[in-house]
Scaffold this motif. Structure first.
Motif, short mmCIF file in Angstrom:
data_model
loop_
_atom_site.label_atom_id
_atom_site.label_comp_id
_atom_site.label_asym_id
_atom_site.label_seq_id
_atom_site.Cartn_x
_atom_site.Cartn_y
_atom_site.Cartn_z
N ASP A 107 1.04 -1.07 -0.12
CA ASP A 107 0.10 -0.31 0.28
C ASP A 107 0.84 1.49 0.14
O ASP A 107 -0.10 2.09 0.06
N CYS A 108 2.32 0.93 -0.25
CA CYS A 108 3.14 2.09 -0.37
C CYS A 108 2.61 2.95 -1.64
O CYS A 108 2.64 3.08 -2.70
N SER A 109 2.83 4.60 -1.31
CA SER A 109 2.60 5.97 -2.54
C SER A 109 3.69 6.14 -3.07
O SER A 109 3.24 6.87 -3.89
N ARG A 110 4.11 5.37 -2.61
CA ARG A 110 5.65 5.56 -3.39
C ARG A 110 6.10 6.80 -3.75
O ARG A 110 6.76 7.35 -5.12
N PRO A 111 6.18 7.45 -2.26
CA PRO A 111 7.26 9.64 -2.54
C PRO A 111 8.42 9.25 -3.11
O PRO A 111 8.35 10.12 -3.81
N CYS A 112 8.62 7.83 -3.32
CA CYS A 112 10.48 8.14 -4.16
C CYS A 112 10.09 8.36 -5.26
O CYS A 112 10.80 9.05 -6.25
N GLN A 113 9.28 8.03 -6.48
CA GLN A 113 8.75 8.05 -7.99
C GLN A 113 7.90 9.25 -8.22
O GLN A 113 9.03 9.96 -8.84
N HIS A 114 7.51 10.40 -6.58
CA HIS A 114 7.48 11.81 -7.33
C HIS A 114 8.15 12.37 -7.08
O HIS A 114 8.70 13.44 -7.52
N ALA A 115 9.26 11.91 -5.99
CA ALA A 115 10.48 12.61 -6.11
C ALA A 115 11.37 12.98 -6.97
O ALA A 115 12.68 13.77 -7.40
N CYS A 116 11.72 11.60 -7.56
CA CYS A 116 12.57 11.07 -9.10
C CYS A 116 12.00 12.26 -9.83
O CYS A 116 11.76 12.52 -10.61
N PRO A 117 13.21 13.76 -10.52
CA PRO A 117 13.41 14.02 -11.52
C PRO A 117 13.54 13.68 -12.65
O PRO A 117 13.55 13.76 -13.46
N ALA A 118 14.59 12.28 -12.51
CA ALA A 118 15.10 11.69 -14.06
C ALA A 118 13.27 10.38 -14.24
O ALA A 118 14.14 9.79 -15.33
N GLU A 119 13.00 10.56 -12.85
CA GLU A 119 11.92 9.40 -13.81
C GLU A 119 12.44 7.84 -13.47
O GLU A 119 12.06 7.09 -15.03
N ALA A 120 13.20 7.65 -12.89
CA ALA A 120 14.08 6.63 -12.88
C ALA A 120 12.85 5.37 -11.81
O ALA A 120 14.03 4.11 -11.89
N ILE A 121 12.42 5.66 -11.35
CA ILE A 121 11.19 4.91 -10.60
C ILE A 121 9.75 5.00 -10.69
O ILE A 121 9.50 5.89 -11.20
N GLY A 122 9.34 4.11 -11.69
CA GLY A 122 7.93 3.62 -11.85
C GLY A 122 7.18 3.63 -11.05
O GLY A 122 7.49 3.17 -9.62
N GLU A 123 6.30 2.92 -11.48
CA GLU A 123 4.77 2.40 -10.22
C GLU A 123 5.24 1.50 -9.95
O GLU A 123 4.69 0.70 -8.72
N GLN A 124 5.70 0.31 -10.38
CA GLN A 124 6.75 -0.81 -9.91
C GLN A 124 7.81 -0.64 -10.26
O GLN A 124 8.87 -0.11 -10.86
N GLY A 125 8.66 -1.83 -9.18
CA GLY A 125 10.05 -2.18 -9.66
C GLY A 125 10.40 -0.84 -8.50
O GLY A 125 10.19 -0.55 -7.94
N GLY A 126 12.67 -1.15 -9.19
CA GLY A 126 12.97 -0.59 -7.84
C GLY A 126 13.23 0.20 -8.98
O GLY A 126 12.81 1.30 -9.47
N VAL A 127 14.83 1.07 -8.81
CA VAL A 127 15.43 2.30 -9.73
C VAL A 127 15.96 1.72 -10.84
O VAL A 127 16.64 0.89 -10.88
N GLN A 128 15.82 2.28 -11.94
CA GLN A 128 16.22 1.98 -13.39
C GLN A 128 17.49 2.52 -13.41
O GLN A 128 17.20 3.73 -13.47
N LEU A 129 18.31 1.49 -13.30
CA LEU A 129 19.86 2.57 -13.03
C LEU A 129 20.32 3.22 -13.88
O LEU A 129 21.34 4.37 -13.90
#
Length: 323
Positions: free
Chosen positions: A84-106
């Motif tokens: 149920d995480c809202s994935r705030p990391c995804q919204h903070a990432c300016p490179a859009e390296a974090i999507g709706e699922q999965g980890g960091v697109q390195l």
């Protein structure tokens, strides 16, 4: 004028298009990771522009004489994320390296670190991606760039000298060696920063190199707003009378607001755009990738992206020409 593609950015398709667009807009130098695949991608974009206009910017590669935020990537294990995480990391990432699922697109992550404090469970780590000193010389001989930038920090004069010595061992002629340093995160005064740069100046002149000083106002934050632009300009103003010989270039927080804080008859010798430049073109880069083409193969996207780049670059070109 320099485009900073990101010392940890390995998104090869985006790098090729970024370099092509900003070269076509008139940028003088592109700065990329010291990575053979990244350099090939950058050269592909520069070759494309040169074949059509005859103009070719310098190619610069970035290295570091110690641990540096520019040479890191974020990482986390998505299996540990609550469902149920809202994935705030995804919204903070300016490179859009974090999507709706999965980890960091390195390949897309360039180490800005904005995701690190957003995770409510503290699951995000940073991984150091610096080259080893022994690899600098051989890699430089392989890549043969026009210029090199060394990221440095207080107390690393000896490490800086070792890095320069390793670079010189490659016997690759360089137009410039840039030195990147700032106040943020180092607890320095402007006077202490000037003293550090003078130490680097002695080393570079002893090696027969001409330095360029890149002043990081607020590293990797140029897409945030006018406040970071003011910080970058303020650092330049304070350091200018204290700095060693060589051009002073603004970076770290530079964006479209920067030019409004500089008078028409005075200014730094150069400016570098990083996060702002990448963020500006990101919608077109992502759309091109979704279409399975490059920007260079998509006329409408190319023209739109080029117009965006020219809007950022041209005011500085006009200042340089006196127009």
């Amino acid at each position: 004028m320099k485009l900073i593609c990101g010392a940890s950015n390995q998104d090869l398709l985006a790098i090729t298009d970024l370099c092509a667009v900003f070269a076509a807009a008139g940028i003088h130098c592109v700065d990329v990771a010291a990575d053979a695949a990244v350099v090939r991608a950058a050269r592909q974009g520069l070759d494309w522009v040169q074949a059509r206009s005859g103009f070719r910017p310098w190619l610069m590669v970035s290295i570091s004489d110690g641990k540096d935020a520019h040479f890191r990537k974020a990482w986390f294990d998505p299996a540990r994320c609550p469902s149920d995480c809202s994935r705030p990391c995804q919204h903070a990432c300016p490179a859009e390296a974090i999507g709706e699922q999965g980890g960091v697109q390195l390949s897309r992550c360039y180490g800005c670190g904005r995701c690190l404090p957003t995770c409510p469970l503290g699951l995000i780590d940073e991984h150091d991606r610096r080259l080893e000193l022994r690899d600098f010389g051989p890699l430089l001989a392989e890549l043969h760039p026009d210029a090199v930038e060394i990221h440095t920090a207080p107390g690393r004069a000896e490490a800086f000298e070792s890095t320069v010595a390793e670079l010189m061992s490659a016997q690759v002629p360089l137009q410039r060696i840039g030195v990147s340093c700032g106040l943020e995160g180092h607890g320095l005064t402007v006077e202490a920063l000037a003293s550090e740069l003078w130490q680097r100046h002695v080393c570079l002149r002893r090696s027969g190199q001409r330095p360029l000083w890149q002043l990081d106002g607020r590293p990797m934050s140029g897409d945030i707003g006018s406040g970071t632009a003011r910080v970058a300009v303020a650092l330049w103003r304070k350091l200018r009378p204290l700095a060693p010989p060589g051009p002073l270039q603004l970076a770290g927080g530079t964006n479209a607001h920067t030019i409004s804080y500089i008078s028409s008859d005075d200014g730094p010798a150069g400016i570098a755009f990083g996060g702002m430049a990448r963020r500006l073109l990101q919608p077109w880069l992502l759309e091109a990738q979704a279409r399975h083409v490059s920007l260079r193969e998509w006329p409408e996207g190319w023209q739109a992206a080029l117009a965006q780049a020219e809007q950022l670059v041209r005011p500085w070109l006009f200042r340089q020409s006196g127009s």
